[in-house]
Design an enzyme around this catalytic site. Structure first.
Site, short mmCIF file in Angstrom:
data_model
loop_
_atom_site.label_atom_id
_atom_site.label_comp_id
_atom_site.label_asym_id
_atom_site.label_seq_id
_atom_site.Cartn_x
_atom_site.Cartn_y
_atom_site.Cartn_z
N ASP A 186 -54.95 108.95 115.13
CA ASP A 186 -53.60 108.81 115.69
C ASP A 186 -52.53 108.79 114.61
O ASP A 186 -52.83 108.68 113.42
CB ASP A 186 -53.53 107.52 116.55
CG ASP A 186 -54.19 106.32 115.87
OD1 ASP A 186 -54.47 106.39 114.67
OD2 ASP A 186 -54.42 105.31 116.56
N ASP A 197 -55.77 94.05 122.42
CA ASP A 197 -55.68 94.33 123.86
C ASP A 197 -56.76 95.30 124.32
O ASP A 197 -56.70 95.84 125.43
CB ASP A 197 -54.28 94.86 124.21
CG ASP A 197 -53.92 96.14 123.46
OD1 ASP A 197 -54.80 96.67 122.74
OD2 ASP A 197 -52.78 96.61 123.58
N HIS A 256 -57.49 98.22 122.85
CA HIS A 256 -57.24 99.65 122.61
C HIS A 256 -58.16 100.20 121.53
O HIS A 256 -58.58 99.49 120.62
CB HIS A 256 -55.76 99.94 122.31
CG HIS A 256 -55.26 99.57 120.95
ND1 HIS A 256 -54.13 98.81 120.75
CD2 HIS A 256 -55.71 99.87 119.71
CE1 HIS A 256 -53.90 98.67 119.46
NE2 HIS A 256 -54.85 99.29 118.80
N GLU A 259 -53.84 102.49 124.92
CA GLU A 259 -53.51 101.14 125.37
C GLU A 259 -54.07 100.90 126.77
O GLU A 259 -54.42 101.85 127.48
CB GLU A 259 -51.98 100.97 125.38
CG GLU A 259 -51.31 101.10 124.02
CD GLU A 259 -51.50 99.86 123.13
OE1 GLU A 259 -52.52 99.16 123.24
OE2 GLU A 259 -50.60 99.62 122.30
C1 GLP Z 1 -54.12 100.25 115.09
C2 GLP Z 1 -54.89 101.55 115.16
C3 GLP Z 1 -56.20 101.30 115.81
C4 GLP Z 1 -56.90 100.14 115.17
C5 GLP Z 1 -56.11 98.89 115.30
C6 GLP Z 1 -56.82 97.67 114.73
O1 GLP Z 1 -53.56 99.89 116.30
N1 GLP Z 1 -54.21 102.59 115.88
O2 GLP Z 1 -56.97 102.49 115.68
O3 GLP Z 1 -58.11 99.97 115.81
O4 GLP Z 1 -54.93 99.16 114.61
O5 GLP Z 1 -56.20 97.28 113.56
P1 GLP Z 1 -56.66 96.10 112.60
O6 GLP Z 1 -57.90 96.55 111.94
O7 GLP Z 1 -55.53 95.95 111.63
O8 GLP Z 1 -56.85 94.90 113.45
#
Ligand code: GLP
Length: 271
Positions: free
Chosen positions: A67, A136, A138, A143
Site C-alpha cells: 500500500d 482494528d 486491517h 479497514e
Molecule cells: C500500517 C500498514 C499495515 C500494517 C500496520 C501495522 O497501517 N498499512 O500494513 O500492518 O501499519 O503497523 P505496526 O507494525 O506499526 O503496528
C-alpha cells in the site's frame, strides 16, 4: 493457520526473516510482498544484516508493497516509498526497477490500480506475502467493512489507523492498497503482530468468524498462513496451549509424515 507464539519480538523477527531468506535461497527470482509499519522494521534489519554477511542475494528478487498513502510526494518522509528506501531498498542489492509500490500521486487512480494488479500477474504472482496487523484488524489498508473479495483500490483510513501511524488526525486520509482478494492470491503468507495492543485483533483474526469487520479474518481461507506473534499479542487466544503444543511438536509431525511417505514409496514403487 499455523499460529506460532514466540517468547520475544526478536524471535518473531528472526522467524520471519529466516523464512524470507530460505525462500530466496531456494528461488533466487522470488517475488516478495512487503509490508510497512514498526513491526516490519525488525525483519528488514535482519534481512539487511544477512545481506551484509553475504548470506542472501536480492539481485533477482522482485518486491511489491501492499500500500501507499495518496497525495504524498514520493520523497515525503511519511510515504511508504521513503520507509522502504530507508529500511531495506537502499541497504541491499535489490534492483530499483524490481521494487514496486503503488504511486502516491497517480494521474488516474483507477488506471494505477489496474496497472498494479497487472504487474503482479506479469511477474508471476507473489510467492511470499509479509503482513502486519492493524489494531482494528486491517491488513494492508483494508479497514473494517472492506470487501473480502476486493482488488487494489482506494481506501479511506480510520481515525484509529491515523492515530496509530501518525499520532494525529492531520495526516493522509486516503491510501491505495492491495485488496483482500489480491492478498489471498499470494502462495504463502506470514503475518506478524507484537504486543498487547494487537491481542484483540489477533483473537478476532484467528478464532473469530470470517467477517469484513475484521478483514484479517479472511486469512482463514488461505491454505498457507503463518501467524507469528509474541506472548502479549497471543494473550487472548483461547486455544493458546494447543498452538504452542503443535509448534513444539512440529518436528515429530514432520518426521511421521516423511516416514509415512517413505513407507508408501517402498510399498508402491513407481512402475
Ligand atoms: C500500517 C500498514 C499495515 C500494517 C500496520 C501495522 O497501517 N498499512 O500494513 O500492518 O501499519 O503497523 P505496526 O507494525 O506499526 O503496528
Amino acid at each position: 493457520m499455523e499460529v506460532i507464539i514466540l517468547d520475544s519480538a526478536e524471535m518473531v523477527f528472526d522467524e520471519a526473516a529466516s523464512r524470507v531468506i530460505n525462500l530466496i535461497k531456494k528461488n533466487k527470482k522470488a517475488v516478495l510482498g512487503l509490508a510497512t509499519g514498526r513491526t516490519m522494521e525488525g525483519v528488514y534489519k535482519r534481512l539487511v544484516k544477512a545481506y551484509q554477511q553475504g548470506k542472501v542475494d536480492f539481485s533477482s528478487v522482485t518486491t511489491f508493497n501492499l500500500d501507499e498513502y495518496l497525495g504524498l510526494e514520493q520523497d515525503d518522509p511519511r510515504s511508504f516509498r521513503a520507509y522502504m528506501e530507508q529500511h531495506l531498498f537502499s541497504q541491499v542489492n535489490l534492483r530499483p526497477e524490481q521494487t514496486f509500490i503503488p504511486h502516491s500521486r497517480p494521474q488516474d487512480i483507477e488506471e494505477e490500480c489496474r496497472r498494479y494488479e497487472a504487474l503482479i500477474k506479469e511477474k508471476g504472482g507473489i510467492d511470499l506475502q509479509l503482513l502486519g496487523l492493524g489494531r482494528d484488524g486491517h491488513i494492508g489498508f483494508n479497514e473494517p467493512s472492506s470487501s473480502l473479495a476486493a482488488r487494489t483500490r482506494v481506501k479511506t483510513l480510520t481515525d484509529e489507523t491515523l492515530l496509530d501511524n501518525f499520532g494525529t488526525l492531520n495526516a493522509p486520509r486516503f491510501a491505495l492498497t492491495m485488496g483482500i482478494g489480491t492478498i489471498l492470491e499470494a502462495r504463502e503468507i506470514i503475518l506478524l503482530a507484537l504486543g498487547e495492543k494487537k491481542a484483540e485483533a489477533v483473537v478476532q483474526m484467528v478464532e473469530g468468524p470470517v467477517t469484513a469487520s475484521c478483514p484479517a479474518s479472511a486469512l482463514q481461507f488461505h491454505p498457507v498462513v503463518r501467524v507469528v506473534i509474541d506472548q502479549p499479542a497471543a494473550s487472548l487466544l483461547q486455544r493458546k496451549s494447543y498452538y504452542l503444543w503443535v509448534w513444539h511438536h512440529k518436528q515429530e509431525a514432520e518426521k511421521l509424515s516423511s516416514n509415512w511417505a517413505r513407507s508408501q514409496k517402498k510399498n508402491n514403487p513407481p512402475e
